[in-house]
Design an enzyme around this catalytic site. Structure first.
Site: not given
Length: 521
Positions: A148, A213
């Site tokens: 991400d 994250e």
């Protein structure tokens, strides 16, 4: 210490920095090998290493093309939007397909849904657990990465479309290029090179890849706990490549990060604001109390004024001080790139120790105070100050919390204010430190010497990277941070990039690390 010049600079070979077709002419390949190769002081590789390095060099455009495809996916986990969660899931599927193509067994861990504060329910992207090899005679190394990214738009100040990987003078610009898609792919490139050459992997490989994250690694810690005695039971070493060098050209190994304790201090008279013409001069104003409280925390030389706050700090040894002397930092360049007039410390060693080995206290803001343009004669009735303390070994969170509260209560009591004060610690994250004599650190040092021809900078990180401490505490395995990106990569910022050189040499580094780890085993 400055790194030796690459061969291309010493030979004055012009830079070639436009994307080339996959069928590259032999002349261009030669030029790229000269430019993208190792530092001049590193010996030429031999045997298997030579084959691995040649393959990576000759296929570097393919590796860049794969990074282009990954960067093109707007896998933004920060903005809670359904279409972005769909793109996140697509990113995870693409990575899983890549791993399956290498022959890995891949398990998609469904995390269900996330309930948002506004009432909407959004799907969480799955976490990938993958395995490649289970030879009990080989060490097993697990790579953690995330797919991400932070939000990015061209009109935020990007030179190019953030989701179109663009190469300019050897710099690959795009959101996620260095944080963290590039390093994840470099690890995959290393594995795929062994596969392409039909060479046996010298280690067993595991992957744990997540997609949240940047939004706090939702549900990851719970998963690690569940898998401690299954997926992680055979793991010997865990590698994280989610931070940067401290130099533009010299590699580094990271062995520690600071912790963080975040505090809110509220001063309240009433819920409503006051008119300063009606109430000014007849009551204790909350902002005045709060400014006094915040001003009591740290002095102008950044020394923390909370009594006994330094007592728990682990002493800095003479051996540790010597490590700072060899780190490649040019203070003048650092100052100029930071756009500050002067740092508080004049030597590299003092600056780095205050970034990494001493606690620091930062005041972040005041909630509830008037901060809009223009004039407004208001007395805020309730304000909240926000500050945090970066913690170092062996500082204890509960002790720090007690010290902060006692200090602020003592300062507030001396003001004889009729307002109410409350202090709360809303975030507490421990510092992390690794044993630099662990086998995988020794293997990584040898690999860096082989690929780059220099000893790595042994560095710490002044920020807080919770995942390293989480892995270490739960799995009880050796955890290492092995960064690939240069200090100027701009993670989280506009114009994030990874240098082609770092990306390709990083792929070689991981392949060499596999071999060195197997030797030391």
């Amino acid at each position: 210490m400055r790194s030796p010049q690459p061969w291309s600079q010493r030979l004055r070979i012009p830079r070639i920095r436009t994307h080339m077709p996959l069928k590259t002419s032999s002349l261009l390949v030669l030029l790229l090998l000269l430019e993208g190769g190792m530092f001049s002081s590193s010996p030429p590789p031999s045997g298997l290493l030579e084959k691995l390095f040649q393959y990576i060099d000759l296929h570097q455009d393919e590796f860049v093309q794969t990074l282009t495809e990954w960067v093109a996916i707007e896998s933004d986990s920060v903005q809670p939007m359904p279409h972005l969660r769909q793109k996140l899931s697509r990113m995870m599927v693409l990575a899983a397909d890549k791993l399956q193509h290498l022959g890995a067994g891949v398990d998609f861990v469904d995390l269900g849904f996330q309930q948002m504060p506004d009432g909407q329910s959004l799907p969480l992207p799955p976490i990938i657990l993958a395995e490649l090899g289970n030879d009990p005679n080989k060490p097993t190394v697990c790579f953690y990465g995330h797919l991400d990214v932070q939000p990015a738009q061209k009109d935020d100040g990007w030179f190019t479309d953030p989701y179109t990987l663009t190469e300019v003078d050897g710099k690959l610009y795009g959101r996620g290029a260095t944080d963290n898609k590039g390093p994840v792919l470099a690890w995959i490139n290393a594995v795929s090179t062994f596969r392409a050459l039909e060479q046996d992997l010298p280690v067993n490989i595991k992957f744990i890849l997540e997609g949240m994250e940047e939004a706090g690694s939702v549900a990851l810690e719970e998963l690690i706990k569940r898998e401690r005695d299954r997926f992680f039971s055979s793991v010997d070493y865990i590698v994280i490549s989610d931070n940067l060098w401290i130099s533009q050209r010299k590699p580094a190994l990271t062995y520690g990060t600071r912790g963080n304790s975040y505090f809110l201090v509220e001063v309240k008279c009433r819920d409503q604001d006051f008119h300063s013409g009606t109430f000014g001069g007849i009551l204790n104003e909350p902002v005045a109390d709060l400014v006094a409280l915040l001003g009591s925390l740290v002095d102008s030389s950044v020394h923390i004024l909370i009594p006994e706050i330094y007592d728990q700090m682990a002493p800095i040894t003479e051996e540790e001080k010597k490590m700072y002397e060899t780190i490649d930092v040019n203070l003048e360049e650092y100052k100029n790139s930071s756009q500050v007039e002067k740092f508080l410390f004049d030597t590299k060693e003092e600056l780095l120790m205050h970034l990494w080995r001493y606690p620091s206290l930062s005041i972040h803001g005041i909630e509830g105070a008037f901060d809009e343009p223009g004039t407004k004669t208001v007395i805020p009735g309730r304000v909240i100050g926000k500050f945090s303390i970066r913690l170092v070994p062996h500082m204890n969170l509960s002790v720090v919390e007690k010290q902060v509260k006692q200090h602020l209560e003592a300062v507030f009591s001396k003001r004889n204010s009729f307002n109410k004060m409350t202090v709360s610690m809303v975030l507490g994250l421990h510092p992390w430190v690794a044993n630099i004599n662990d086998t995988q650190y020794l293997a990584a040092k040898r690999a860096i010497r082989t690929v780059f021809g220099v000893e790595p900078d042994m560095i710490q990180d002044g920020s807080t990277i919770p995942i390293a401490k989480i892995f270490q505490d739960i799995t009880q395995k050796s955890v290492m941070m092995l960064p690939l990106g240069a200090v100027d990569d701009g993670e989280h910022s506009q114009n994030e990039k990874i240098n082609r050189w770092n990306y390709i040499e990083g792929s070689k580094l991981f392949a060499t690390f596999f071999l060195e780890l197997s030797k030391l085993r």
